[in-house]
Design an enzyme around this catalytic site. Structure first.
Site, PDB file in Angstrom:
ATOM      1  N   SER A   1     -23.831 -24.112  55.719  1.00 43.05           N
ATOM      2  CA  SER A   1     -22.787 -24.388  56.708  1.00 43.05           C
ATOM      3  C   SER A   1     -21.392 -23.991  56.253  1.00 43.05           C
ATOM      4  O   SER A   1     -20.410 -24.335  56.919  1.00 43.05           O
ATOM      5  CB  SER A   1     -22.793 -25.885  57.056  1.00 43.05           C
ATOM      6  OG  SER A   1     -24.031 -26.267  57.612  1.00 43.05           O
TER       7      SER A   1
ATOM      8  N   GLU B   1       0.792  -1.223   0.000  1.00 44.50           N
ATOM      9  CA  GLU B   1       0.000   0.000   0.000  1.00 44.50           C
ATOM     10  C   GLU B   1       0.832   1.285   0.000  1.00 44.50           C
ATOM     11  O   GLU B   1       0.462   2.264  -0.651  1.00 44.50           O
ATOM     12  CB  GLU B   1      -0.928   0.007   1.233  1.00 44.50           C
ATOM     13  CG  GLU B   1      -2.093  -0.961   1.156  1.00 44.50           C
ATOM     14  CD  GLU B   1      -3.199  -0.474   0.226  1.00 44.50           C
ATOM     15  OE1 GLU B   1      -3.094   0.645  -0.302  1.00 44.50           O
ATOM     16  OE2 GLU B   1      -4.169  -1.227   0.029  1.00 44.50           O
TER      17      GLU B   1
END
Length: 777
Positions: free
Chosen positions: A350, A90
């Site tokens: 518990s 590019e």
């Protein structure tokens, strides 16, 4: 031909340099004005967010309002192969030109004039970024605006900043923008792992994103890629062998799948992340997370309809959450898959019992083998029962915790103090939401409050971290928050008590971990927590809507999932080193004192002692007069068959015998040979004339609890009579009601006539006494 007259002046010539300078000044001033009026920046066009695992793999991405998917990435997180291909194809002169390349533009213009159509655009990467940031029409005026915008960008930003913007915003087909999004969409890996062929394909795709999509048009994509490879070869960016090998890699039309790992975890972080944060980096192990998700999904498939599950795994050293499964199946509406049960507030059952015992260890109330009472006990107006509705009698702390017995835990909590427990837990960062209007109370020992799996994970980490909790860290930028909860020794003893035993308390643990289960009232929540030195794992199973699931409890439903989850963790040595404050010792039941030789005790117990402390046995409740265990010294015949009370005139030889009596509350649960009637010899027949002298143990009133409240519902009837009995002391016994003598003997009938406060007192012949207060309405 005209001649110049002498002395005539020549016409003044224009000041060309001055005009040029003036023009430049005006041009620069105009450019500055336009730049100020129409500034350019590199802010993202829209906000997107991606949640990343610890190795930067996307867990889940959240698009913007237009549905665009973009994974923010930095320049150093992209493969150099892609940068080479992009710049080579590019814009070879990207790092040299000022934003525009005049030679490329002249070439593009000449090709256009010569061919009558656009052959190449002549745009630099900076110009492409300018068009991405500020779209313009593809006309000559639009090109001029694009050129000016490119110059603006170069003026205000560096080359790497401009290139980074391109990497994150270049179009790659459909709703994907940026090289990282394209990589995960089309190749299923990040931009740092590209091959030469993949880099070339991505370099050319933005020219025509829709036409070159590899998932839809693989042939067109491969042709465009090969064109890019040929150009890179021609320019000398890559060698012939590299290009030829890259061309052997065919483009295949894989189906595009967006990441959806840890969906509830990611959704939570997306909601909690600050505005504008595009990347949320976590501690999550992507492979462990995927395995845990599959495990939970398979596991809940065997459970009743509407039941879900949650699993969280945390690294103790950093607090980093390595796996987070918030529901059984995210896409299963029947199982409420959209509900995150990691942060949901539920009753913990518990599960908090270990910290009651741990705090009691630090307070010097117990050791690992202290005698506790698993018997019916009335704690004023609170009467807890065990999960299985049965009682075990005398139990050790270790056994009570391992079996998750309720009565011993409440007994220890009563001596520790609910407010102390509440304050210590909350100060460590643990969240306790009590019922409306309630304060700290004994029911907290059995889950009488709400908290979350995430909070439980934090406090349980203290058992593998020397008593320090760590708050689970969901993101890498979250601070490390630690708090002191237990001493290092207490934490070690508790985790040792919770490790499943295989033939004894003292053993070498290899690949073992401490386990605690819990079940909330009505079988609504099943819990299991596991911890060793390296990891803490939490499991919840139940219905998110709170509906009971009868028959499913922590030990049966949550523990198997915990075991499977722990096996998926990376192999590690989870043994926690024993600190110097913990030593081995031997204690004697029922007193609880440390002994040096087992021969000196008929019921010895090997125990872990914290700071060499072996506390005496606790009374049933905090308000009970002590001690819990009575030691008597009585006179007997030499053979021990008969007891000789004081005042008995006998010619027989007499010896002193020491007897230890178990707590009265345990009389019905201990072997017959240990009970009072079988260890205390009868009176010598010669001494029967001296009267029945009771055993010298503390005087206690039985039949009514101290501070009892009696309410008469029928005003037409009298208060019922209540039979009281005295235990201990030396008869005769004298009974007083509000300082008035009302009876004599071992039994007394309390029959009040009027409402009010009564004080009942009993005194034996030696002056020993006990008293209780009763209030009538």
């Amino acid at each position: 031909m005209a001649e110049n007259k002498p002395g005539a002046l020549a016409a003044p010539l224009p000041n060309a340099p001055g005009l040029i300078i003036l023009a430049l000044v005006l041009l620069i001033a105009g450019a500055l004005a336009v730049d100020r009026l129409y500034p350019m920046d590199l802010a993202p066009r829209t906000r997107t967010r991606v949640i990343l695992a610890e190795n930067a793999v996307p867990l889940r991405a959240f698009p913007d309002e237009k549905g665009i998917w973009r994974y923010p990435v930095t320049l150093d997180q992209v493969s150099p192969l892609y940068i080479d291909a992009l710049l080579g194809y590019e814009d070879r002169w990207f790092y040299l030109h000022p934003g525009i390349n005049p030679f490329s533009m002249v070439r593009a213009a000449w090709q256009w004039i010569e061919n009558g159509t656009i052959i190449s655009g002549g745009s630099t990467l900076t110009m492409q970024v300018a068009r991405l940031r500020r779209p313009v029409p593809r006309t000559i005026p639009g090109k001029i605006l694009q050129i000016f915008a490119a110059l603006q960008l170069e003026w205000h930003y560096g080359k790497d900043e401009i290139l980074t913007y391109y990497l994150n915003h270049a179009p790659f087909g459909g709703t994907f923008e940026g090289v990282q999004a394209a990589c995960y969409a089309y190749f299923d890996h990040g931009a740092s792992e590209l091959t030469h062929a993949q880099a070339a394909l991505l370099a050319v795709m933005p020219q025509s994103p829709s036409r070159f999509r590899p998932d839809r048009y693989p042939d067109a994509a491969e042709s465009a890629r090969n064109k890019c490879l040929d150009r890179l070869l021609k320019l000398g960016v890559w060698t012939l062998p590299v290009v030829e090998e890259a061309k052997q890699e065919h483009v295949i039309a894989w189906a595009v799948e967006r990441p959806m790992t840890a969906p509830l975890f990611s959704r939570r972080l997306n909601r909690e992340a600050p505005e504008g944060m595009g990347r949320v980096e976590t501690h999550m192990d992507i492979f462990l997370q995927e395995a845990m998700e599959q495990l939970v999904q398979d596991y809940v498939a065997g459970l009743p309809p509407h039941v879900s599950a949650a699993v969280v795994a945390m690294e103790n050293r950093t607090g980093g959450v390595k796996a987070y499964v918030g529901s059984g199946d995210f896409l299963n509406l029947e199982r409420f898959g959209h509900v995150d049960m990691v942060k949901a507030l539920r009753s913990p059952g518990s599960t908090v019992k270990p910290f009651i015992y741990g705090m009691a260890l630090d307070q010097g109330l117990i050791c690992s083998q202290s005698l506790l009472m698993d018997v019916p006990i009335d704690f004023n107006d609170y009467r807890p029962v065990n999960f299985h509705r049965s009682f075990s009698g005398p139990v050790s702390c270790a056994s009570a915790l391992a079996k998750s017995l309720n009565l011993p835990a409440v007994q220890v909590m009563d001596h520790l103090g609910p407010r102390y427990f509440y304050a210590a837990m909350v100060n460590s960062g643990f969240r306790i939401k009590l019922p409306p209007g309630a304060g700290p109370n004994l029911s907290m020992a059995l889950g009488g409050f709400s908290t979350s799996l995430e909070d439980l994970l934090g406090v349980f980490s203290s058992l593998g971290r020397g008593g320090k909790t760590v708050k689970p860290r969901l993101t890498q930028d979250a601070p490390l928050e630690e708090s002191d909860l237990l001493s290092e020794g207490a934490a070690w003893i508790i985790q040792d008590m919770l490790i499943p035993k295989k033939g004894g308390q003292f053993r070498d643990a290899d690949r073992q971990f401490a386990v605690k289960t819990g079940t909330s009232y009505g079988f609504r929540d099943a819990w299991a927590l596991g911890v060793d030195r390296e990891y803490t794992v939490g499991v919840w199973v139940g219905r998110p809507d709170g509906t009971p699931v009868p028959g499913h409890y922590g030990g049966q439903t949550a523990t198997p999932l915990l075991n499977l989850a722990f096996q998926m963790l990376p192999r590690h040595d989870g043994r926690v080193p024993r600190p110097a404050s913990v030593t081995r010792g031997t204690i004697c039941w029922p007193e609880g004192k440390e002994i040096s030789s087992k021969a000196a005790c008929a019921n010895s117990r090997p125990a872990w002692l914290l700071d060499r402390t072996a506390p005496p046995t606790l009374t049933a409740t905090r308000e009970d007069p002590g001690p819990a265990v009575t030691t008597l010294t009585i006179r007997t015949t030499p053979d021990g068959h008969y007891r000789i009370p004081h005042g008995c005139a006998t010619n027989l030889p007499v010896v002193s015998t020491r007897l230890t009596l178990w707590p009265v509350a345990l009389e019905s649960f201990i072997p017959p040979a240990w009970r009072r009637k079988n260890i205390i010899p009868p009176l010598d027949p010669v001494c029967s004339a001296t009267g029945q002298i009771s055993i010298e143990e503390p005087v206690r009133i039985q039949g009514l609890e101290n501070k009892a409240v009696i309410i008469k519902k029928d005003e037409t009837r009298d208060y019922p009579g209540i039979e009281l009995r005295v235990m201990g002391g030396n008869g005769p016994w004298y009974w007083f009601e509000n300082t008035v003598l009302t009876g004599q003997g071992q039994r007394h009938l309390f029959h009040p006539k009027h409402p009010g406060r009564y004080q009942i007192l009993v005194v034996d012949q030696s002056g020993a006494m006990d008293r209780i207060s009763v209030e009538l309405f």
